[in-house]
Write a protein that holds these residues in place. Sequence first.
Motif, mmCIF file in Angstrom:
data_model
loop_
_atom_site.group_PDB
_atom_site.id
_atom_site.type_symbol
_atom_site.label_atom_id
_atom_site.label_comp_id
_atom_site.label_asym_id
_atom_site.label_seq_id
_atom_site.Cartn_x
_atom_site.Cartn_y
_atom_site.Cartn_z
ATOM 1 N N VAL A 177 0.918 -1.193 0.078
ATOM 2 C CA VAL A 177 0.113 0.012 -0.061
ATOM 3 C C VAL A 177 0.788 1.164 -0.044
ATOM 4 O O VAL A 177 1.967 1.329 0.371
ATOM 5 C CB VAL A 177 -1.068 0.063 1.240
ATOM 6 N N GLU A 178 0.290 2.225 -0.497
ATOM 7 C CA GLU A 178 1.082 3.582 -0.164
ATOM 8 C C GLU A 178 0.266 4.301 0.864
ATOM 9 O O GLU A 178 -0.794 4.409 1.072
ATOM 10 C CB GLU A 178 0.505 4.510 -1.683
ATOM 11 N N VAL A 179 1.303 4.840 1.772
ATOM 12 C CA VAL A 179 0.814 5.408 3.099
ATOM 13 C C VAL A 179 0.834 6.763 2.918
ATOM 14 O O VAL A 179 1.748 7.586 2.476
ATOM 15 C CB VAL A 179 1.746 5.177 4.242
ATOM 16 N N ILE A 180 -0.335 7.271 3.041
ATOM 17 C CA ILE A 180 -0.577 8.923 2.958
ATOM 18 C C ILE A 180 -0.729 9.629 4.334
ATOM 19 O O ILE A 180 -1.660 9.107 5.034
ATOM 20 C CB ILE A 180 -1.778 9.195 1.937
ATOM 21 N N GLY A 181 -0.135 10.733 4.428
ATOM 22 C CA GLY A 181 -0.310 11.688 5.595
ATOM 23 C C GLY A 181 -1.384 12.484 5.188
ATOM 24 O O GLY A 181 -1.731 12.795 4.382
ATOM 25 N N GLY A 182 -1.640 13.212 6.578
ATOM 26 C CA GLY A 182 -2.660 14.270 6.567
ATOM 27 C C GLY A 182 -2.300 15.590 7.135
ATOM 28 O O GLY A 182 -0.956 15.820 7.369
ATOM 29 N N GLY A 183 -2.963 16.488 7.272
ATOM 30 C CA GLY A 183 -2.738 17.670 7.894
ATOM 31 C C GLY A 183 -3.870 18.531 8.254
ATOM 32 O O GLY A 183 -4.947 18.418 7.942
ATOM 33 N N THR A 184 -3.460 19.527 9.048
ATOM 34 C CA THR A 184 -4.375 20.667 9.668
ATOM 35 C C THR A 184 -4.033 21.901 9.166
ATOM 36 O O THR A 184 -2.928 22.584 9.549
ATOM 37 C CB THR A 184 -4.693 20.296 11.011
ATOM 38 N N PRO A 185 -5.032 22.650 8.417
ATOM 39 C CA PRO A 185 -4.794 24.123 8.339
ATOM 40 C C PRO A 185 -4.647 25.039 9.676
ATOM 41 O O PRO A 185 -5.428 24.540 10.664
ATOM 42 C CB PRO A 185 -5.941 24.572 7.255
ATOM 43 N N LYS A 186 -3.965 26.013 9.580
ATOM 44 C CA LYS A 186 -3.984 26.743 10.560
ATOM 45 C C LYS A 186 -5.634 27.385 11.180
ATOM 46 O O LYS A 186 -5.894 27.872 10.500
ATOM 47 C CB LYS A 186 -2.916 28.050 10.680
ATOM 48 N N THR A 187 -5.742 26.973 12.356
ATOM 49 C CA THR A 187 -7.396 27.096 12.944
ATOM 50 C C THR A 187 -7.321 28.616 13.153
ATOM 51 O O THR A 187 -8.483 29.213 13.378
ATOM 52 C CB THR A 187 -7.367 26.387 14.325
ATOM 53 N N ALA A 188 -6.219 29.546 13.353
ATOM 54 C CA ALA A 188 -6.313 30.941 13.469
ATOM 55 C C ALA A 188 -6.923 31.544 12.298
ATOM 56 O O ALA A 188 -7.176 32.854 12.432
ATOM 57 C CB ALA A 188 -4.936 31.282 14.190
ATOM 58 N N ILE A 189 -6.735 31.028 11.187
ATOM 59 C CA ILE A 189 -6.910 31.825 9.822
ATOM 60 C C ILE A 189 -8.326 31.203 9.442
ATOM 61 O O ILE A 189 -8.471 30.167 8.911
ATOM 62 C CB ILE A 189 -5.798 31.614 8.785
ATOM 63 N N ALA A 190 -9.233 32.213 9.539
ATOM 64 C CA ALA A 190 -10.491 31.769 9.183
ATOM 65 C C ALA A 190 -10.850 31.509 7.644
ATOM 66 O O ALA A 190 -11.643 30.778 7.359
ATOM 67 C CB ALA A 190 -11.366 33.072 9.484
ATOM 68 N N ASP A 191 -10.008 31.908 6.775
ATOM 69 C CA ASP A 191 -10.163 31.739 5.481
ATOM 70 C C ASP A 191 -9.940 30.357 4.976
ATOM 71 O O ASP A 191 -10.200 29.965 3.822
ATOM 72 C CB ASP A 191 -9.410 32.635 4.594
ATOM 73 N N PHE A 192 -9.161 29.710 5.929
ATOM 74 C CA PHE A 192 -8.812 28.125 5.718
ATOM 75 C C PHE A 192 -9.995 27.350 6.246
ATOM 76 O O PHE A 192 -9.989 25.943 5.702
ATOM 77 C CB PHE A 192 -7.622 27.867 6.496
ATOM 78 N N TRP A 193 -11.095 27.696 6.589
ATOM 79 C CA TRP A 193 -12.022 26.951 7.432
ATOM 80 C C TRP A 193 -13.417 27.083 6.596
ATOM 81 O O TRP A 193 -13.556 28.243 6.143
ATOM 82 C CB TRP A 193 -12.049 26.726 8.711
ATOM 83 N N ASN A 194 -14.339 26.411 7.080
ATOM 84 C CA ASN A 194 -15.765 26.474 6.708
ATOM 85 C C ASN A 194 -15.995 26.598 4.991
ATOM 86 O O ASN A 194 -16.781 27.268 4.391
ATOM 87 C CB ASN A 194 -16.369 27.707 7.166
ATOM 88 N N GLY A 195 -15.226 25.999 4.454
ATOM 89 C CA GLY A 195 -15.247 25.748 2.888
ATOM 90 C C GLY A 195 -16.245 24.646 2.496
ATOM 91 O O GLY A 195 -16.930 24.166 3.214
ATOM 92 N N GLU A 196 -15.960 24.070 1.488
ATOM 93 C CA GLU A 196 -16.646 22.847 0.752
ATOM 94 C C GLU A 196 -15.945 21.674 0.658
ATOM 95 O O GLU A 196 -16.162 20.570 0.194
ATOM 96 C CB GLU A 196 -17.113 23.495 -0.504
ATOM 97 N N ILE A 197 -14.683 21.694 1.117
ATOM 98 C CA ILE A 197 -13.653 20.228 1.057
ATOM 99 C C ILE A 197 -14.086 19.530 2.564
ATOM 100 O O ILE A 197 -13.648 19.956 3.491
ATOM 101 C CB ILE A 197 -12.173 20.654 0.878
ATOM 102 N N PRO A 198 -14.540 18.247 2.480
ATOM 103 C CA PRO A 198 -14.767 17.701 3.784
ATOM 104 C C PRO A 198 -13.230 17.403 4.324
ATOM 105 O O PRO A 198 -12.249 16.999 3.539
ATOM 106 C CB PRO A 198 -15.455 16.128 3.426
#
Length: 643
Positions: A246-267
């Motif tokens: 298998v290919e192992v894929i990592g994840g990540g979290t956008p900076k929570t302090a930047i509002a423009d990174f959140w409440n978008g359309e990407i689950p």
Amino acid sequence: MSSEWRLVHVGDVATHVTKGTTPTTVGGRFADEGVTFVKVESITSEGSFDDSKFAHIDEATNRLLSRSVLQEGDVLFTIAGTIGRVARVHERILPANTNQAVAIVRPDPAVVDSRFLFYALRDELSTRNARSRVVQSVQANFSLGELSRMTVPLPDRTSQRAIACILGALDDKIELNRKMNATLEGLVRTIFKSWFVDFDPVRAKAEGRDPGLPAEIADLFPSSFVDSELGPIPEGWRVRPLTSTVEVIGGGTPKTAIADFWNGEIPWFSVVDAPLTSDVWVVDTEKKITREGLEHSSARILSVGTTIISARGTVGRVALVGVPMAMNQSCYGLRGSIDSPGFFTYFLTRQMVASLRQQAHGSVFDTITRDTLTRALIVLPPDELIQFFDTRAGHCLNRIRMALLESKTLGTIRDTLLPKLISGELRVGTTGTGSMETRAVSAAERSIFTIGHSNRPIDAFLNQLRRHNITMIADVRSIPFSRHFPHFNREALQASLATAGIKYVFLGDELGARPKDPACYNEDGSVDYQRLAARPQFRRGIVRVLAAANTERVALMCSEREPLNCHRTLLIGRVIAQDNVAVQHILPDDRLECHSDTEKRLMAEEQRGASLFDLSISEGLGVAQAYSQRILKVTHPKNERTQ
């Protein structure tokens, strides 16, 4: 809110409001099985129960906790930790009890419909108000006094029932989808374990037995084993580290302090979004990110069919990506190295987690690292067999995915309607013949209902009839007698129904499953439903039922708890539905299931009993075939009950 509706306190419409106790504080104990013990985590945000999160107590402990013994129709409200989750107690989980984090609201049936109160407390306004009044200590707490003083709108009983009918129909369809998903997932999981864990086809061939598979499938399996570091494995299969496949894929979290990174359309997946095991797929997430947030983090879009495994915190939750999404850094994504849909990888990962938990020997299983994945050894079959499994398993798993997407849409509709109906903004019952309530209730009024008395006390049976406004029972048992439950003998039942204001008519001679006419039986002693239905007496019985339904709410009654195991569904309900008359089955947990949904459940259950790789099954079991298979089981002489 509608001006005619009163605002009342929860305590005013309940006979009592209480909570449970931790068993060990009163000298009780938990058990591996026994009485269901409901905890906060047992109650889902959707207002249902997650059976996998139930604990259990023994009968002696249940008696010690007599104050919090649950009854059918109780409304549960979580008051500690996660505040404001609501569920309604169904017969299927009884006997049951609960702890001090769950409040029990027992509705007064003279004042409020239990289902209406359930939805009123699920209204976001109610839960938001509750959360605003919590007391913060070690964990959030909401007192019984506060719960009793919570206000809910109280329309007239007709409007209550209509609102519950509308919202309940949506929840019932969602629950049906969940059960069908569990059936389909169980089928695929069983095949995976048989083939790739227990090596059943190889074992059968090695012992000279028929593996029970079509020749072209059986030929994909060898007929002998070889030794390996993991013990005997099929000849030609290989032991490999998981990460080599298998290919192992990592994840990540956008900076929570930047509002423009959140409440978008990407689950954006985190462990709280992990689905029930039986649902397999994750098709929605609690949080969503923007394209900009994705580009400014280490997260990446995972394609449909990628397996996600949670690696920290709550470890070992596994899901299949059902729509393109990103995930946080506490998870890994796994993609198979061969060109296939990824279903083998998903079940392989679940099996790996089970093995890792066993190896932990009771210690805390709290982290999965890339090194963990590298050290995990797997038995790898040939690519051709993996691709075959993925292709055929996809017929079931993709149906699960479509059902989840449908349930998501139904949930959105329900959540949109709920506050409008509960507040009176969307009126029911007074907006003319085209109103939603009129359509829902008039359709129900034209229905023929069915019910099985099973082993219930007479009071519980009568209460269920009252909740569904049944005014006439048509007894379709050939022999209206119960040795073990004499309150369902014809004379005793008729008297009890009369006391409750419900009419009784015996139609066992016309519609019973064990007629006296020998021409209705096969040589092996089983009844032939086609011959039975062709009798003039049978048709006269159907006409009597339909005529009575013009003025009464008629329920066909037999003894079987499960409608799919009874001729009231497999014969009578089927015939009535073919006459374009609505048939609704009253289930033991008090839900109504329309006959078309019962047929879908029948097909799913009969499919589970067949081979996943039978071509007719893979393409979808036909309803006529499903009926035939179930009727053969029900009418076999050794399986027949008194019907």
